[in-house]
Write an enzyme that holds these catalytic residues in place. Structure first.
Site, short mmCIF file in Angstrom:
data_model
loop_
_atom_site.label_atom_id
_atom_site.label_comp_id
_atom_site.label_asym_id
_atom_site.label_seq_id
_atom_site.Cartn_x
_atom_site.Cartn_y
_atom_site.Cartn_z
N CYS A 177 63.76 -25.96 -5.68
CA CYS A 177 64.49 -24.95 -6.43
C CYS A 177 64.94 -25.43 -7.78
O CYS A 177 65.81 -24.85 -8.40
CB CYS A 177 65.67 -24.43 -5.62
SG CYS A 177 66.91 -25.69 -5.29
N HIS B 180 43.03 -21.37 -39.17
CA HIS B 180 43.85 -22.38 -38.51
C HIS B 180 45.07 -21.76 -37.86
O HIS B 180 45.36 -21.98 -36.67
CB HIS B 180 44.28 -23.44 -39.53
CG HIS B 180 45.17 -24.49 -38.97
ND1 HIS B 180 46.55 -24.40 -39.03
CD2 HIS B 180 44.88 -25.61 -38.29
CE1 HIS B 180 47.06 -25.45 -38.44
NE2 HIS B 180 46.08 -26.21 -37.98
N ARG C 207 31.24 -23.16 -27.27
CA ARG C 207 32.23 -23.71 -26.34
C ARG C 207 32.96 -22.54 -25.72
O ARG C 207 32.93 -21.42 -26.26
CB ARG C 207 33.22 -24.62 -27.08
CG ARG C 207 33.89 -23.92 -28.23
CD ARG C 207 34.77 -24.85 -29.03
NE ARG C 207 35.25 -24.17 -30.24
CZ ARG C 207 35.92 -24.76 -31.20
NH1 ARG C 207 36.15 -26.06 -31.15
NH2 ARG C 207 36.35 -24.08 -32.25
N TYR D 206 57.34 -23.54 -0.11
CA TYR D 206 57.56 -22.57 -1.19
C TYR D 206 58.11 -23.26 -2.43
O TYR D 206 58.60 -24.40 -2.35
CB TYR D 206 58.52 -21.46 -0.75
CG TYR D 206 59.95 -21.91 -0.55
CD1 TYR D 206 60.85 -21.95 -1.62
CD2 TYR D 206 60.41 -22.32 0.70
CE1 TYR D 206 62.15 -22.38 -1.44
CE2 TYR D 206 61.70 -22.75 0.89
CZ TYR D 206 62.57 -22.78 -0.19
OH TYR D 206 63.86 -23.22 -0.02
N GLY E 269 40.82 -28.35 -35.77
CA GLY E 269 41.39 -28.74 -37.06
C GLY E 269 42.20 -30.02 -37.02
O GLY E 269 42.75 -30.46 -38.03
N MET F 99 41.18 -33.09 -36.17
CA MET F 99 40.54 -34.36 -36.48
C MET F 99 39.57 -34.21 -37.64
O MET F 99 39.37 -33.12 -38.17
CB MET F 99 39.87 -34.91 -35.24
CG MET F 99 40.93 -35.33 -34.23
SD MET F 99 40.21 -35.81 -32.70
CE MET F 99 39.02 -36.99 -33.34
N ARG G 180 31.03 -35.25 -37.18
CA ARG G 180 32.16 -34.47 -36.65
C ARG G 180 32.71 -35.11 -35.38
O ARG G 180 31.96 -35.65 -34.57
CB ARG G 180 31.71 -33.07 -36.25
CG ARG G 180 31.25 -32.19 -37.37
CD ARG G 180 30.71 -30.89 -36.77
NE ARG G 180 29.85 -30.20 -37.69
CZ ARG G 180 30.22 -29.10 -38.37
NH1 ARG G 180 31.40 -28.59 -38.21
NH2 ARG G 180 29.37 -28.53 -39.21
N LYS H 241 31.79 -30.62 -27.76
CA LYS H 241 30.80 -30.23 -28.76
C LYS H 241 29.45 -30.90 -28.48
O LYS H 241 28.40 -30.24 -28.46
CB LYS H 241 31.31 -30.62 -30.16
CG LYS H 241 30.42 -30.09 -31.30
CD LYS H 241 30.80 -30.69 -32.66
CE LYS H 241 32.20 -30.32 -33.12
NZ LYS H 241 32.19 -29.21 -34.09
N SER I 63 65.76 -28.05 0.47
CA SER I 63 65.33 -27.51 -0.82
C SER I 63 65.49 -28.65 -1.82
O SER I 63 66.60 -29.16 -2.02
CB SER I 63 66.20 -26.32 -1.19
OG SER I 63 65.78 -25.82 -2.43
#
Lengths: 885, 885
Positions: free
Chosen positions: B842, B465, B349, B862, B105, B107, B96, B26, B775
């Site tokens: 895996c 919210h 934002r 992989y 919401g 804080m 804030r 912010k 693997s």
């Protein structure tokens, strides 16, 4: 081109005593003895590299080997003035194995090789003794058929027995030359019949057959077993020694014997040995005839000694053994043969000895100036020390002695009688102590000897198979016990005095006196003074690592301190939780519905824990004490069968249902990996709070009231993530500081952790930020590193060890490349993060010599082990330090 | 000296958009917006370093902070022409929070700060609106008493409700200035009464109280929970923004709103938002009044839009949002206020969006030339993709729609109705699917929203919210559903059409249409085409790692290939063992008394296994398939209860006793660490032989008869020591080569191993000598590395994650410093020994984005994951590669 064959003879040798790895112990020593001028029959050694190449190359020899062997055989022929395979003056040879480490009786040997129907005539010509010639020949056939051709030995033995029956004689020696000549024919026929092939007549074929058999025997099952039990790598291989035969069995001016330069059982500095007149060396070792002592001092007067029978040879031998001991600077085990009055040395090697002898010899040799203190320490093997630390018979106890044999391997043992090796193994698996009773033992009995508490044989001397192997194993053995008559059929033995002892009856052996006793005789702890005390002073002088003990009670603490423990490395508080009626309070705590309930129950446990710590701190007199907070899962404190649950429910006045629900809710699929260790401390902080309070109150009280100087070491178990330790450390500090403030004394304390999970070792740098010490819990670390439950591994781990899939049982000797690597990493990272962190080990490996040496190498500050292994660990730590230097 | 405070106002700012870590999102954006000339009320930001210092220093501020704040407050006063605490022209400010990552919401915030009994008069003077002044004042007291002073909000709310009852009015707006003035007095009295302290009149005291409350709220439980769910480290801290107040509630020429530069739900390129006339910003977010759409295109015509009501401001806002999107090159979430016709920007934002929107926006922005392909790929988070891959409602299914609300977060969800968050959590723990139904949600409901399958609220808009949080969680949500009336007392809701839905009734939500349906409506798989298809082409273009799947059946193989799987990384043969009547043959094998019996049973299993492999190979069309040989302990195939054992005994025609003995003999204390994996292959080689035969026969048949090109990868599980693999490799090669020879075809195959034990990773160099691929089985590796049984960890692991003892559940995201370190070591050592070794993973981590990125970093070839996570893994692999570059 690699040289594979090494000659020795007539004062010249291509090898030397240094070349043990290449030529094996026997080959190196034959070369060395030759070089220093001792009378050794000429011969040559095929190196261990041949063995390695043989197995690497699918059981084929290197190409150049045949030519090398032929060349060296010619040298031997020249020197001996005989020719191999010659019909007039034939050279006979022995073919023997000889590895880097001695493996008595494990591998194959062939004697009298070179005999056939032609050369036997040459032997008759040369010896003018047809009986000797045919006896040698039939022995050769028996041995060769069995060892090289793989024929069951009984078939030929039966023919021999039949012939003796026919002739109405009892001893082999009563057979005539013609009888023996006939036996040769019968043997050969039998071999043909049994194997479908002729017995080889060609001496060169015989020679290569024997060489192949010896190399092949490196991998026979009993050799494999022996290596496993003795930690000998298969890769070492064996050498093969081919040596001119000399004969101890050519008449009464011939003899053969084995001897030790000092007594291998007691260590006494007295030349000690046995011999047989008119016999081959194998007869002594096999224990078939009971041999005579080598000197008067070594016998009991019942048989004449060599000193008396052959005084000149004895004097020469006496001098040689002195030369050898001085040359090798160690007690020697020698083999000799006298052929027609001429003495030949066949072997020398460092003699196996009992732990007791080992210590005495080391200390006395140091006093004689033969070796120095460091060498003396290195001469005593920590593995062997275990023997000494076992109890011996209570000298004041009543004993019913039923027989007496030779004190072949010291110590005391008690167990049920069994008569075969397999049975011994089976019973041992069921946790039963057994005594293996045999007429005599053979290499086939190894596994049973290993499983038994003690061994009793009816035949065989101090150097018989049973005696040598038992001493190597550190097992009690009584051998050559002519007082008993063993009946395998009936599964019983009878004593001279008429008792019959059946399978399953309880007997006790005393391997230091040779006594066999009925029933169980009480034992006492060994007195560890005298030479042992001297040695341990040197040990402590040269080691770097401290040795602590694992002890949970004041009694164990006391015992361990007497054994030289320099602190407690692991005090398991849960053992205290199980004791007496404490478990009731513990169960109350577990069953409590809420925090308040748990606190009420813990308040009952607090004074008990505190009194434990008071007792232990008092015994340890200010030495460091590491106390591990509660570790096992809570369900371990609850009963599991319905009957027990019902009983407990009644006792605690709760409903069976509630209790059973609780037991069920605590059940775990893998308790080893479950809700235990610091995970309990995180979820039930009140338990650890109580324990820390008890520890600190005990310490503060002793400091305040009894002037002690105590720095308790509080150990948090099973930490996997630094955050766990951070939280529990904060809690512990709060409780400890509150206690210290309350007592108003200045007490320091340390907080540390077990490193017993791979993750802890891998993140030891992070963890060290919260720990003043690490204690490596290598039991659990082995379980997690291998993914191997100790409780469940019985189904495959023994097979793994047997098949050499694993070189050792990793719960016995630390697995250096896996588990050890984690410990090494943990140390390195721990010290990186906190240079003065205290590092130790508290698994059972802490008392196992190879593991202790590993711990030294990676720089641990101490090892901790069970009280009875403290001295072993001290010695191993000294070895490590000396080998390091 | 560290600078802690950063000013912004009137086109000048000390901070910038780059300084997000220091100023929070912010603060950085307020500075950036100011710099690019947008109308931002002046203010200043206390950096996140203040927060860090605050917690590091036992909740004390840095010494220099007070002076810096005072200095910057003076700059704001100068710029605004007002003075903080001035009785004539007072400056009011908002305080804030603003962290690096958005935590909507979570804080605390305080508005209208600076009001007291004196300054309220100044506000009246300046605004000429006593009602507004007192309304602001009473709102401030309510907010401050609750947020800063910690008072329960209900107490003051009750007073407000009482007054409305007394006055006979329904809306707050109907209260007069005098009513509100009286409320202020009543509120202050109540505060004094409840808390025992006066409400602070001093604006500076108010300011520091609010700053402290915001920093304090960083550690409040709901913020901690949110961070845990969203992987935000506590160490980041929050900034605090202090900004001049502007008012959207000073009359009908005032308004406040929130908007997105594109539709956050669908991604459509259309300015999208909501606003309320005469309201403060909190009113929009809190969802108490249902807001109006920002433009005609975004509404349904029932309420007038801002485009119609305030056309000039709308035009200005339209331009600003375009500027912002172009400036930030991303979809923006903005907050604005119109004070007496003047537009102020309060926040911008990057907007949260659904996965669907995320993809559409990324692809369209690339097409618009705003970003490039790589950026587009990085804009879609792999975590979020999961949303898209879940099923949606079958459009052809019958639906009983009972209500309709706002389509707040897409997807479909079905479950039993519950009305409170705790209950949702409890039911979810029991494995039940629930829909959480609330009038509106608040941060206190977070845990229940997390546990629920979907969320339904009666009030609140698309930015309420419930909507924002649900979108963040990727959970289906229908918000602002005015059709339903929720009765917490009766645990039920009623619909406009009169149905009553009670707790426990089954309903279905469609978060993409806002429909609420009775009962369970069938679902269909999502169609992954269009924008998604375009994106995935880019994804595959930029990733290096391959993505395989874990599949045990032809069906799973097919599904996975459709999702882009490039092979099978783990085919578990034991799953085949359980299927249908195969288990009978398997049990016969286990119960066989000897090798012959086992072979007979295995011969029955062989054709079944072979047909499995035929099916899988056919589906995978030549892509690599890694088949793991039998892994679980044999007892898993046997029944355990007496009843089942009896049934099986009858079926197999063996005695109950024999079967029970077998079951007992196979019982293990820690099956995870027991006789399983390759340990079975070592002790029962015939099992693996059969499996290798089945694999190779299937491959050879397809190669020979169907022209396939197959290289099967045979994987040996649970190897701990290279010797195990050496033995099993030799066996497998023998069987495979025999099959190949029999078929007379040329089929290549690979043999490799799972690395799933710490010891295997530590000795990977030795193991690699026998393995063509590794693997990493990170499920088991996590269990052994942590010493943590997945099955038993339920008693403490959730607590560990909740308490942040562990940053994540290590079974979900790979533990990089412990388990990951073993994987890294294993790769390094494996490649050292065999440079071309194939390396993959895996475990279930193979489909979890942070773990996939880790796998890329350490160089795996992989990852393999479940079919439904293949696309997530592909995207994560692309992110990894792009972040790497």
């Amino acid at each position: 081109m690699t040289k594979y064959v090494y000659f020795f003879g007539d004062g010249q040798a291509e090898g030397s005593g240094e070349m043990r790895n290449l030529l094996g112990g026997k080959g190196a020593n034959l070369a060395e003895m030759t070089s220093i001028g001792l009378p050794v029959p000429a011969g040559f050694t095929l190196s261990t590299e041949v063995c390695t190449a043989f197995y690497a190359n699918n059981r084929n020899y290197p190409e150049t080997l045949k030519a090398e062997v032929a060349e060296h055989m010619r040298s031997v022929e020249t020197l001996m003035g005989k020719r191999f395979g010659d019909r007039d003056n034939p050279l006979l040879v022995s073919v023997r194995s000889g590895g880097r480490a001695s493996m008595p009786g494990m591998m194959d040997t062939v004697l009298n090789l070179g005999l056939n129907d032609e050369t036997v005539q040459g032997v008759i010509q040369q010896s003018s003794d047809p009986r000797f010639a045919y006896d040698s020949y039939r022995r050769f056939i028996q041995m060769y058929a069995n060892v090289v051709m793989g024929m069951n030995g009984d078939a030929l033995e039966d023919i021999l027995e039949d012939m003796k029956d026919e002739r109405g004689v009892e001893q082999d020696t009563e057979l005539t030359a013609d009888d023996l000549k006939q036996l040769v024919v019968l043997f050969k026929t039998k071999v043909k019949e049994a194997l479908g092939q002729e017995f080889p007549e060609d001496p060169h074929e015989q020679l290569w057959g024997a060489i192949g058999a010896v190399f092949g025997s490196w991998m026979n099952p009993r050799a494999v077993t022996y290596r496993r039990l003795n930690n000998i790598p298969a890769a070492w291989g064996t050498a093969v020694n081919i040596q001119s035969m000399v004969f101890g069995n050519m008449g009464d001016d011939c003899a053969t014997g084995v001897a030790f330069t000092r007594n291998p059982s007691t260590g006494e500095h007295l030349f000690f040995g046995e011999f047989l007149v008119n016999a081959q060396g194998e007869d002594v070792v096999a224990g078939i005839r009971t041999p005579q002592p080598i000197n008067k001092a070594g016998g009991d007067g019942s048989l004449p000694s060599m000193e008396e029978v052959m005084p000149e040879s004895y004097a020469q031998l006496m001098k040689i053994q002195e030369t050898l001991e001085r040359h090798y600077r160690d007690m020697q085990d020698i083999e000799f043969t006298i052929e027609k009055g001429k003495l030949y040395m066949l072997q020398t090697r460092s003699g196996k000895r009992t732990a007791k002898a080992s210590i005495r010899i080391a200390v006395e040799m140091e006093q004689e100036g033969l070796i120095n203190e460091k060498e003396a320490v290195l001469r005593v093997s920590p593995e062997q020390l275990d023997q000494l630390l076992h109890p011996s018979l209570d000298p004041t106890a009543d004993k019913t002695i039923i027989a007496k044999g030779l004190p072949a391997s010291p110590g005391a043992a008690c167990g049920k009688v069994v008569f075969c090796a397999d049975e011994a193994e089976e019973e041992a698996k069921l946790g039963r102590d057994v005594i293996l009773v045999r007429i005599e033992t053979s290499p086939e009995d190894i596994h049973g000897m290993h499983a038994a508490q003690g061994i009793l044989t009816a035949r065989g001397g101090m150097t018989s198979h049973a005696a040598v192997v038992a001493r190597g194993m550190g097992k009690c053995c009584v051998s050559g016990c002519g007082d008993i008559k063993v009946d395998y059929q009936q599964n019983q033995f009878t004593t001279r005095s008429g008792e019959t002892i059946k399978k399953g009856d309880l007997i006790t052996l005393d391997g230091s006196t040779g006594e066999v006793m009925l029933g169980q005789v009480p034992t006492v702890q060994p007195e560890l003074t005298g030479d042992f005390g001297v040695l341990m002073i040197w040990v402590d002088k040269y080691r770097r690592m401290k040795v602590r003990t694992n002890a949970d009670t004041p009694h164990d603490s006391k015992v361990a301190r007497e054994f030289g423990a320099e602190g407690i490395g692991l005090c398991r508080t849960e053992h205290m939780f199980f004791e007496g009626d404490r478990v009731t309070a513990v169960r109350e705590m577990i069953l409590a519905a809420d925090l308040e309930g748990r606190k009420t129950a813990l308040a009952k446990i607090l004074p008990m824990q505190k009194s434990d710590f008071l007792g232990i701190f008092r015994e340890m007199k200010g030495l460091p004490v590491t106390i591990r907070l509660l570790d096992p899962p809570l369900h371990e404190f609850l009963p599991h069968t319905d009957a027990e649950i019902e009983e407990l429910a009644a006792g605690l006045n709760v409903s069976m249902r509630v209790l059973k629900d609780k037991v069920d809710s605590l059940h775990e699929f893998n308790p080893m990996l479950g809700h235990r260790g610091c995970r309990l401390g995180i979820t039930y902080p009140e338990i650890y709070d109580m324990q820390v309070q008890a520890i600190m109150e005990a310490a503060c009280e002793l400091v305040k009231n009894e002037g002690f100087d105590i720095v308790p070491e509080i150990m948090i178990p099973l930490v996997g993530h630094v955050k766990e330790l951070e939280i529990l450390r904060t809690n512990a500090v709060q409780v400890a500081d509150e206690v210290i403030a309350r007592y108003g004394v200045d007490v320091q304390y340390l907080i540390g952790t077990m490193i017993e999970l791979p993750r802890a070792a891998l993140t030891a740098d992070e963890i060290a930020a919260q720990a003043e010490f690490f204690s490596f819990g290598t039991n659990d670390l082995t379980q997690t590193c291998f993914g191997l439950s100790r409780d469940d591994s019985g189904k495959f781990l023994p097979y793994y060890v047997e098949q050499e899939i694993l070189p050792n049982d990793p719960f016995v000797a630390i697995d250096q490349s896996g588990v050890g690597e984690l410990v090494r990493l943990g140390c390195e990272k721990g010290r990186q993060a906190r240079s003065d962190i205290k590092l130790g080990i508290c698994g059972e490996h802490g008392g196992e010599p190879s593991s202790v040496i590993f711990c030294h190498k990676i720089g641990l500050d101490y090892v901790s082990c069970s009280p009875f292994r403290v001295q072993i660990a001290r010695l191993a730590a000294a070895h490590a330090a000396l080998m390091d230097a």
